[in-house]
Enzyme design. Sequence first.
Site, PDB file in Angstrom:
ATOM      1  N   SER A  27       6.426  10.938   8.649  1.00  0.00           N
ATOM      2  CA  SER A  27       6.075  10.866  10.073  1.00  0.00           C
ATOM      3  C   SER A  27       7.314  11.017  10.940  1.00  0.00           C
ATOM      4  O   SER A  27       8.424  10.637  10.529  1.00  0.00           O
ATOM      5  CB  SER A  27       5.440   9.495  10.337  1.00  0.00           C
ATOM      6  OG  SER A  27       5.375   9.246  11.719  1.00  0.00           O
ATOM      7  N   TYR A  31       5.699  -0.130   9.266  1.00  0.00           N
ATOM      8  CA  TYR A  31       5.101   1.171   8.940  1.00  0.00           C
ATOM      9  C   TYR A  31       6.192   2.238   8.810  1.00  0.00           C
ATOM     10  O   TYR A  31       6.291   2.933   7.805  1.00  0.00           O
ATOM     11  CB  TYR A  31       4.081   1.577  10.023  1.00  0.00           C
ATOM     12  CG  TYR A  31       3.662   3.022   9.925  1.00  0.00           C
ATOM     13  CD1 TYR A  31       2.889   3.474   8.859  1.00  0.00           C
ATOM     14  CD2 TYR A  31       4.061   3.964  10.892  1.00  0.00           C
ATOM     15  CE1 TYR A  31       2.519   4.814   8.756  1.00  0.00           C
ATOM     16  CE2 TYR A  31       3.695   5.299  10.795  1.00  0.00           C
ATOM     17  CZ  TYR A  31       2.921   5.722   9.731  1.00  0.00           C
ATOM     18  OH  TYR A  31       2.564   7.042   9.620  1.00  0.00           O
ATOM     19  N   ASN A  61       0.815  -1.211   0.000  1.00  0.00           N
ATOM     20  CA  ASN A  61       0.000   0.000   0.000  1.00  0.00           C
ATOM     21  C   ASN A  61       0.849   1.261   0.000  1.00  0.00           C
ATOM     22  O   ASN A  61       0.619   2.188  -0.782  1.00  0.00           O
ATOM     23  CB  ASN A  61      -0.885  -0.006   1.248  1.00  0.00           C
ATOM     24  CG  ASN A  61      -2.267   0.515   0.943  1.00  0.00           C
ATOM     25  OD1 ASN A  61      -2.406   1.631   0.446  1.00  0.00           O
ATOM     26  ND2 ASN A  61      -3.260  -0.277   1.220  1.00  0.00           N
ATOM     27  N   LYS A  95       7.809   4.394   5.407  1.00  0.00           N
ATOM     28  CA  LYS A  95       7.966   5.858   5.267  1.00  0.00           C
ATOM     29  C   LYS A  95       9.413   6.196   4.906  1.00  0.00           C
ATOM     30  O   LYS A  95       9.664   7.062   4.068  1.00  0.00           O
ATOM     31  CB  LYS A  95       7.575   6.563   6.571  1.00  0.00           C
ATOM     32  CG  LYS A  95       6.100   6.467   6.927  1.00  0.00           C
ATOM     33  CD  LYS A  95       5.253   7.310   6.002  1.00  0.00           C
ATOM     34  CE  LYS A  95       3.769   7.218   6.315  1.00  0.00           C
ATOM     35  NZ  LYS A  95       2.918   7.775   5.276  1.00  0.00           N
TER      36      LYS A  95
HETATM   37  P1  NAD Z   1      -6.297   7.975   7.497  1.00  0.00           P
HETATM   38  O1  NAD Z   1      -6.249   6.495   7.540  1.00  0.00           O
HETATM   39  O2  NAD Z   1      -7.382   8.680   8.223  1.00  0.00           O
HETATM   40  O3  NAD Z   1      -6.322   8.485   5.976  1.00  0.00           O
HETATM   41  C1  NAD Z   1      -5.687   7.780   4.931  1.00  0.00           C
HETATM   42  C2  NAD Z   1      -6.682   7.713   3.768  1.00  0.00           C
HETATM   43  O4  NAD Z   1      -6.041   7.018   2.684  1.00  0.00           O
HETATM   44  C3  NAD Z   1      -7.946   6.925   4.092  1.00  0.00           C
HETATM   45  O5  NAD Z   1      -9.068   7.690   3.696  1.00  0.00           O
HETATM   46  C4  NAD Z   1      -7.818   5.632   3.273  1.00  0.00           C
HETATM   47  O6  NAD Z   1      -9.086   5.152   2.873  1.00  0.00           O
HETATM   48  C5  NAD Z   1      -6.954   6.093   2.119  1.00  0.00           C
HETATM   49  N1  NAD Z   1      -6.144   5.054   1.483  1.00  0.00           N
HETATM   50  C6  NAD Z   1      -5.329   4.143   2.085  1.00  0.00           C
HETATM   51  N2  NAD Z   1      -4.738   3.371   1.159  1.00  0.00           N
HETATM   52  C7  NAD Z   1      -5.165   3.809  -0.052  1.00  0.00           C
HETATM   53  C8  NAD Z   1      -4.880   3.426  -1.385  1.00  0.00           C
HETATM   54  N3  NAD Z   1      -4.055   2.415  -1.660  1.00  0.00           N
HETATM   55  N4  NAD Z   1      -5.479   4.103  -2.385  1.00  0.00           N
HETATM   56  C9  NAD Z   1      -6.331   5.132  -2.121  1.00  0.00           C
HETATM   57  N5  NAD Z   1      -6.636   5.528  -0.872  1.00  0.00           N
HETATM   58  C10 NAD Z   1      -6.050   4.873   0.146  1.00  0.00           C
HETATM   59  O7  NAD Z   1      -4.856   8.494   7.988  1.00  0.00           O
HETATM   60  P2  NAD Z   1      -4.391   9.959   8.380  1.00  0.00           P
HETATM   61  O8  NAD Z   1      -4.246  10.010   9.856  1.00  0.00           O
HETATM   62  O9  NAD Z   1      -5.233  10.964   7.697  1.00  0.00           O
HETATM   63  O10 NAD Z   1      -2.922   9.927   7.775  1.00  0.00           O
HETATM   64  C11 NAD Z   1      -2.645  10.418   6.471  1.00  0.00           C
HETATM   65  C12 NAD Z   1      -1.182  10.197   6.170  1.00  0.00           C
HETATM   66  O11 NAD Z   1      -0.384  10.828   7.168  1.00  0.00           O
HETATM   67  C13 NAD Z   1      -0.755   8.721   6.168  1.00  0.00           C
HETATM   68  O12 NAD Z   1       0.174   8.527   5.131  1.00  0.00           O
HETATM   69  C14 NAD Z   1      -0.095   8.540   7.521  1.00  0.00           C
HETATM   70  O13 NAD Z   1       0.877   7.529   7.510  1.00  0.00           O
HETATM   71  C15 NAD Z   1       0.541   9.907   7.733  1.00  0.00           C
HETATM   72  N6  NAD Z   1       0.729  10.216   9.163  1.00  0.00           N
HETATM   73  C16 NAD Z   1      -0.336  10.196  10.014  1.00  0.00           C
HETATM   74  C17 NAD Z   1      -0.129  10.466  11.371  1.00  0.00           C
HETATM   75  C18 NAD Z   1      -1.281  10.440  12.359  1.00  0.00           C
HETATM   76  O14 NAD Z   1      -1.006  10.378  13.560  1.00  0.00           O
HETATM   77  N7  NAD Z   1      -2.531  10.475  11.939  1.00  0.00           N
HETATM   78  C19 NAD Z   1       1.143  10.785  11.843  1.00  0.00           C
HETATM   79  C20 NAD Z   1       2.206  10.796  10.931  1.00  0.00           C
HETATM   80  C21 NAD Z   1       1.986  10.525   9.583  1.00  0.00           C
HETATM   81  C1  UD1 Z   2       1.945   6.952  17.392  1.00  0.00           C
HETATM   82  C2  UD1 Z   2       2.485   5.912  16.456  1.00  0.00           C
HETATM   83  C3  UD1 Z   2       3.700   6.467  15.731  1.00  0.00           C
HETATM   84  C4  UD1 Z   2       3.369   7.783  15.028  1.00  0.00           C
HETATM   85  C5  UD1 Z   2       2.872   8.760  16.073  1.00  0.00           C
HETATM   86  C6  UD1 Z   2       2.480  10.087  15.444  1.00  0.00           C
HETATM   87  C7  UD1 Z   2       1.816   3.830  17.531  1.00  0.00           C
HETATM   88  C8  UD1 Z   2       2.273   2.639  18.317  1.00  0.00           C
HETATM   89  N1  UD1 Z   2       2.776   4.723  17.233  1.00  0.00           N
HETATM   90  O1  UD1 Z   2       2.847   6.961  18.463  1.00  0.00           O
HETATM   91  O2  UD1 Z   2       4.164   5.574  14.755  1.00  0.00           O
HETATM   92  O3  UD1 Z   2       4.535   8.319  14.410  1.00  0.00           O
HETATM   93  O4  UD1 Z   2       1.732   8.182  16.743  1.00  0.00           O
HETATM   94  O5  UD1 Z   2       1.213  10.039  14.968  1.00  0.00           O
HETATM   95  O6  UD1 Z   2       0.669   3.934  17.142  1.00  0.00           O
HETATM   96  N2  UD1 Z   2      -0.824   6.269  25.583  1.00  0.00           N
HETATM   97  C9  UD1 Z   2      -1.405   5.782  26.730  1.00  0.00           C
HETATM   98  N3  UD1 Z   2      -2.571   5.066  26.617  1.00  0.00           N
HETATM   99  C10 UD1 Z   2      -3.174   4.832  25.412  1.00  0.00           C
HETATM  100  C11 UD1 Z   2      -2.573   5.346  24.233  1.00  0.00           C
HETATM  101  C12 UD1 Z   2      -1.379   6.040  24.359  1.00  0.00           C
HETATM  102  O7  UD1 Z   2      -0.886   5.965  27.836  1.00  0.00           O
HETATM  103  O8  UD1 Z   2      -4.226   4.168  25.366  1.00  0.00           O
HETATM  104  C13 UD1 Z   2       0.417   7.067  25.702  1.00  0.00           C
HETATM  105  C14 UD1 Z   2       1.606   6.457  24.969  1.00  0.00           C
HETATM  106  O9  UD1 Z   2       2.320   5.581  25.798  1.00  0.00           O
HETATM  107  C15 UD1 Z   2       2.409   7.720  24.609  1.00  0.00           C
HETATM  108  C16 UD1 Z   2       1.322   8.794  24.408  1.00  0.00           C
HETATM  109  O10 UD1 Z   2       0.172   8.320  25.090  1.00  0.00           O
HETATM  110  O11 UD1 Z   2       3.211   8.112  25.689  1.00  0.00           O
HETATM  111  C17 UD1 Z   2       0.963   9.021  22.952  1.00  0.00           C
HETATM  112  O12 UD1 Z   2       0.668   7.770  22.328  1.00  0.00           O
HETATM  113  P1  UD1 Z   2       0.093   7.685  20.828  1.00  0.00           P
HETATM  114  O13 UD1 Z   2      -1.059   8.597  20.681  1.00  0.00           O
HETATM  115  O14 UD1 Z   2      -0.113   6.244  20.518  1.00  0.00           O
HETATM  116  O15 UD1 Z   2       1.273   8.311  19.923  1.00  0.00           O
HETATM  117  P2  UD1 Z   2       2.798   7.834  19.742  1.00  0.00           P
HETATM  118  O16 UD1 Z   2       3.235   6.968  20.833  1.00  0.00           O
HETATM  119  O17 UD1 Z   2       3.594   9.059  19.533  1.00  0.00           O
END
Ligand code: NAD
Ligand code: UD1
Length: 335
Positions: free
Chosen positions: A124, A148, A99, A152
């Site tokens: 990320s 994951y 993906n 990236k």
């Molecule tokens: P999300 O899952 O809400 O959104 C991703 C969207 O992409 C979804 O709507 C899904 O249906 C679509 N999608 C997935 N695979 C696809 C494909 N092959 N073709 C077309 N559509 C597809 O996630 P998000 O939180 O909005 O994250 C968006 C991007 O940011 C991702 O690449 C994620 O890795 C990155 N990111 C997110 C976070 C976070 O904490 N949310 C943090 C760091 C990076």
């Molecule tokens: C997550 C992702 C990471 C991504 C980052 C930014 C996971 C395992 N890691 O990590 O890849 O880059 O978000 O979006 O999903 N916590 C609790 N209880 C809970 C959930 C979380 O105590 O039920 C704590 C965690 O231990 C941490 C903090 O809350 O200290 C934040 O956790 P989370 O929201 O999962 O984010 P990341 O750990 O940064």
Amino acid sequence: MNILLTGGAGYIGSHTAVALASAGYTPIILDNFCNSDKSVLKRLEKIIQKPVACVEGDVRNTSLVEKVLREHEINAVIHFAGLKAVGESVQKPIEYYANNVQGTISLLDAMRSANVKNLVFSSSATVYGDPQYLPIDEHHPLSATNAYGRSKLHIEEMLKDLAASDPAWKMMCLRYFNPVGAHQSGLIGEDPSGIPNNLMPFIQQVAVGKLPKLKIFGNDYDTIDGTGVRDYIHVMDLAEGHLAALSHLSKNPGWSTFNLGTGKGSSVLEMIAAFESSTGAKIAFEYVPRRAGDIASCYAAVDKAQAALSWSAKRTLEEMCASGHQWQNYRHSFV
Ligand code: NAD
Ligand code: UD1
């Protein structure tokens, strides 16, 4: 300017669509809805007050992506589409590489054919692995501990190679820290399926009574109160960071990376306190052992984005919590 948002129906993509439309851009969404719901489109249109073009399809369908790029006369692409659950990536690495990595190759192939060479990529903070120093700047060594994160890293490297091969490409990798909160309308927000893995969606579901109590993963870290510290950024600040990125991209060929965070770390207990004071909700919690693979603290150095993009995050922790709560209340009303 017409901007293609792959994965634009998802959490960050939908908020970025709103920010783009308010700034006068035309967002076009391509999404296969594997992790989003089609109803987001109606809600987006309500906020934007205009129809939003959306193509249902997979980013791995190269000919479809090329057709969309040509038909919608796309100027730049923001590539959000991908899978993002760390735990799942360890169980299903093939799906994650297919993906995320294969999806990006397909997109780049289509962009090259359609001669659209402007790309902003959703990376990320996970690419920094276990921080060697804080705050984390863009020169921090890169590493990955799961499929994951590695997907990236592979994509970032691929984009760098591509930029070196052809000076017409303009590409930026935005390394997001911890996006939380929702648009002020309360109509769109993060909507994880099943039990949330991440802190804020979990707190939000405890607040509306959907989950009984938060489990705090460890209170023996070397942090202000023993709980994990992260750089939480309001999703609308993050969305506006993409506007700044697009404008920087138009003047800067090549490949670059930027942190998008606030520069400030907050502990789990500080997040609970901010949530309670901004919403009036009470968050029950208990301490449980550390989550495997978790780090103590992670927050961004934001000087590069401030200087080069003239962008910085503005919204407070209270605004992140209140908007997330408002969205969760709305979401809870139709489940
Ligand atoms: P999300 O899952 O809400 O959104 C991703 C969207 O992409 C979804 O709507 C899904 O249906 C679509 N999608 C997935 N695979 C696809 C494909 N092959 N073709 C077309 N559509 C597809 O996630 P998000 O939180 O909005 O994250 C968006 C991007 O940011 C991702 O690449 C994620 O890795 C990155 N990111 C997110 C976070 C976070 O904490 N949310 C943090 C760091 C990076
Ligand atoms: C997550 C992702 C990471 C991504 C980052 C930014 C996971 C395992 N890691 O990590 O890849 O880059 O978000 O979006 O999903 N916590 C609790 N209880 C809970 C959930 C979380 O105590 O039920 C704590 C965690 O231990 C941490 C903090 O809350 O200290 C934040 O956790 P989370 O929201 O999962 O984010 P990341 O750990 O940064």
